[in-house]
Scaffold this active site. Sequence first.
Site, short mmCIF file in Angstrom:
data_model
loop_
_atom_site.label_atom_id
_atom_site.label_comp_id
_atom_site.label_asym_id
_atom_site.label_seq_id
_atom_site.Cartn_x
_atom_site.Cartn_y
_atom_site.Cartn_z
N HIS A 4 0.75 -1.32 0.07
CA HIS A 4 -0.01 -0.12 -0.12
C HIS A 4 0.87 1.38 0.05
O HIS A 4 0.42 2.27 -0.11
CB HIS A 4 -0.66 -0.01 1.15
CG HIS A 4 -1.76 -1.26 1.35
ND1 HIS A 4 -1.55 -2.35 2.13
CD2 HIS A 4 -3.15 -1.49 0.71
CE1 HIS A 4 -2.19 -3.37 2.10
NE2 HIS A 4 -3.21 -3.02 1.17
N GLY A 20 -7.01 12.06 6.79
CA GLY A 20 -7.88 11.31 6.14
C GLY A 20 -7.67 11.21 4.64
O GLY A 20 -7.24 10.24 4.17
N ARG A 24 -5.79 16.47 1.52
CA ARG A 24 -5.32 17.43 2.55
C ARG A 24 -4.12 17.34 2.92
O ARG A 24 -3.29 18.17 3.54
CB ARG A 24 -6.35 17.23 3.84
CG ARG A 24 -6.22 17.95 4.72
CD ARG A 24 -7.19 17.94 5.98
NE ARG A 24 -8.62 18.30 5.31
CZ ARG A 24 -9.82 17.98 5.97
NH1 ARG A 24 -9.51 17.11 7.30
NH2 ARG A 24 -10.69 18.11 5.34
N ARG A 43 -2.37 3.59 -5.02
CA ARG A 43 -3.80 3.73 -4.97
C ARG A 43 -4.43 5.02 -4.68
O ARG A 43 -5.70 5.43 -3.91
CB ARG A 43 -4.32 2.86 -3.80
CG ARG A 43 -4.05 1.32 -4.02
CD ARG A 43 -4.33 0.41 -2.71
NE ARG A 43 -3.96 -0.82 -2.81
CZ ARG A 43 -4.96 -1.69 -3.09
NH1 ARG A 43 -6.15 -1.57 -2.86
NH2 ARG A 43 -4.63 -3.18 -2.95
N ARG A 87 -2.63 12.01 14.18
CA ARG A 87 -3.72 12.12 13.25
C ARG A 87 -4.28 13.52 13.28
O ARG A 87 -4.58 14.20 14.27
CB ARG A 87 -5.03 11.21 13.74
CG ARG A 87 -6.30 11.69 13.04
CD ARG A 87 -7.42 10.47 13.08
NE ARG A 87 -8.74 11.20 12.75
CZ ARG A 87 -9.34 11.68 11.92
NH1 ARG A 87 -8.40 11.71 10.57
NH2 ARG A 87 -10.50 12.12 11.76
N ILE A 88 -4.43 14.10 12.06
CA ILE A 88 -4.96 15.51 12.01
C ILE A 88 -6.28 15.51 11.13
O ILE A 88 -6.30 15.27 9.96
CB ILE A 88 -3.91 16.48 11.31
CG1 ILE A 88 -3.39 15.85 10.09
CG2 ILE A 88 -2.89 16.92 12.46
CD1 ILE A 88 -2.58 16.87 9.44
N GLY A 89 -7.45 15.80 11.64
CA GLY A 89 -8.66 15.52 10.98
C GLY A 89 -9.70 16.49 11.42
O GLY A 89 -9.60 17.14 12.58
N SER A 90 -11.09 16.11 10.80
CA SER A 90 -12.07 16.86 11.32
C SER A 90 -12.89 15.93 12.20
O SER A 90 -12.88 14.68 12.00
CB SER A 90 -12.80 17.29 9.87
OG SER A 90 -13.21 16.01 9.22
N GLU A 162 -27.47 6.11 12.57
CA GLU A 162 -28.99 6.50 13.01
C GLU A 162 -29.27 5.99 14.37
O GLU A 162 -30.36 5.91 14.68
CB GLU A 162 -29.75 5.54 11.97
CG GLU A 162 -29.87 6.08 10.44
CD GLU A 162 -30.42 5.16 9.58
OE1 GLU A 162 -31.63 4.49 9.97
OE2 GLU A 162 -30.41 5.56 8.29
N GLU A 179 -15.50 10.76 15.27
CA GLU A 179 -14.55 10.93 14.06
C GLU A 179 -14.44 9.34 13.83
O GLU A 179 -15.40 8.60 14.31
CB GLU A 179 -13.33 11.70 14.35
CG GLU A 179 -12.38 11.25 15.26
CD GLU A 179 -11.71 9.86 15.11
OE1 GLU A 179 -10.57 9.99 14.45
OE2 GLU A 179 -12.13 8.72 15.56
N MET A 180 -13.74 9.11 12.98
CA MET A 180 -13.78 7.53 12.35
C MET A 180 -12.26 6.84 12.49
O MET A 180 -12.34 5.70 11.85
CB MET A 180 -14.18 7.54 10.91
CG MET A 180 -15.56 8.11 10.79
SD MET A 180 -16.03 7.80 9.13
CE MET A 180 -16.51 6.04 9.02
N GLU A 181 -11.30 7.27 13.05
CA GLU A 181 -9.95 6.68 12.96
C GLU A 181 -9.22 6.43 14.33
O GLU A 181 -8.37 5.78 14.48
CB GLU A 181 -9.06 7.63 11.99
CG GLU A 181 -9.53 7.04 10.77
CD GLU A 181 -10.54 8.11 10.14
OE1 GLU A 181 -11.39 8.15 9.08
OE2 GLU A 181 -10.67 9.39 10.64
N SER A 203 -15.59 20.63 12.69
CA SER A 203 -16.40 20.99 11.27
C SER A 203 -17.52 20.84 11.18
O SER A 203 -18.32 21.60 10.30
CB SER A 203 -15.54 20.18 9.94
OG SER A 203 -15.95 18.74 10.46
N ASP A 204 -18.14 20.07 12.11
CA ASP A 204 -19.66 20.07 12.13
C ASP A 204 -20.22 19.81 13.32
O ASP A 204 -19.52 19.35 14.57
CB ASP A 204 -19.95 18.77 11.22
CG ASP A 204 -19.50 18.87 10.01
OD1 ASP A 204 -20.50 19.23 8.98
OD2 ASP A 204 -18.54 18.24 9.47
N ARG A 217 -12.47 26.46 6.15
CA ARG A 217 -11.64 25.24 6.55
C ARG A 217 -10.39 25.36 6.60
O ARG A 217 -9.57 24.95 7.61
CB ARG A 217 -12.38 24.24 5.61
CG ARG A 217 -13.72 23.61 5.92
CD ARG A 217 -14.21 22.69 5.18
NE ARG A 217 -15.71 22.24 5.41
CZ ARG A 217 -16.07 20.98 6.15
NH1 ARG A 217 -14.94 20.33 6.32
NH2 ARG A 217 -17.11 20.90 6.42
#
Length: 234
Positions: A4, A20, A24, A43, A87-90, A162, A179-181, A203-204, A217
């Site tokens: 990868h 992510g 970015r 990839r 990790r740098i993210g939203s 949901e 977040e997701m990571e 961000s949200d 942003r």
Amino acid sequence: MTPHIGAKPGDIAETVLMPGDPRRAKWAAETFLKDAVCVNEVRGMLGFTGTWKGNRVTIHGSGMGMPSLSIYATELIREYGAKTLIRIGSAGAMLDHVKIRDVVIAMTSSAISTPSRGFFKEMQFAPCADYGLLEKAVAAARGRGTPIHVGGIYSSDIFYDERQDLTDMLARHGVLAVEMEAAELYTVAARHGARALAVLTISDHLVTHEALPAEDREKSFGDMVEIALEAAFA
């Protein structure tokens, strides 16, 4: 090279910032690093290595979600010798007092499941940040006057969630953002003896339904990148 990551030996720095979004990563490298060179594009997952204040840094995308992050973090540590991963993210705020543009520094990250769950089986491992990095990130943010929140977050496997009942329960227990990571990043780093931290820009907002305007942003994410870099090299 790995399946990868196409970087050559020596191309990856010991300190890696992981957004992510690969675009970015490109933006952050061009904005904050000197003499940044693209070291991976397998990839479409871009990675760049350059210097920040004389320190070698790689900024490498992780993709979305814990399975993708797990692959890149593991290969960066095991095959390329990365020792510090940030990790740098939203993230989406889950509490009223956490505002759009604020920065969240994650002490811990809860999750329903992670790719590492198979390692632990019945054990509920508690993924946490490296304290030294966390302490320096807090100091860097305060020195910049950036509004920050330090505490637990939630790493979700589902973007279009949901489960309002789960969201309400997490908020009741003081979880700052979703977040997701991060949960898998902290776990992989612990497994291989590396340091890890997640520095996130809100961000949200799950309560007010606000969202950071696209034109705002870049500056807000820039604050997060600089906090991460100062934490790594302070």
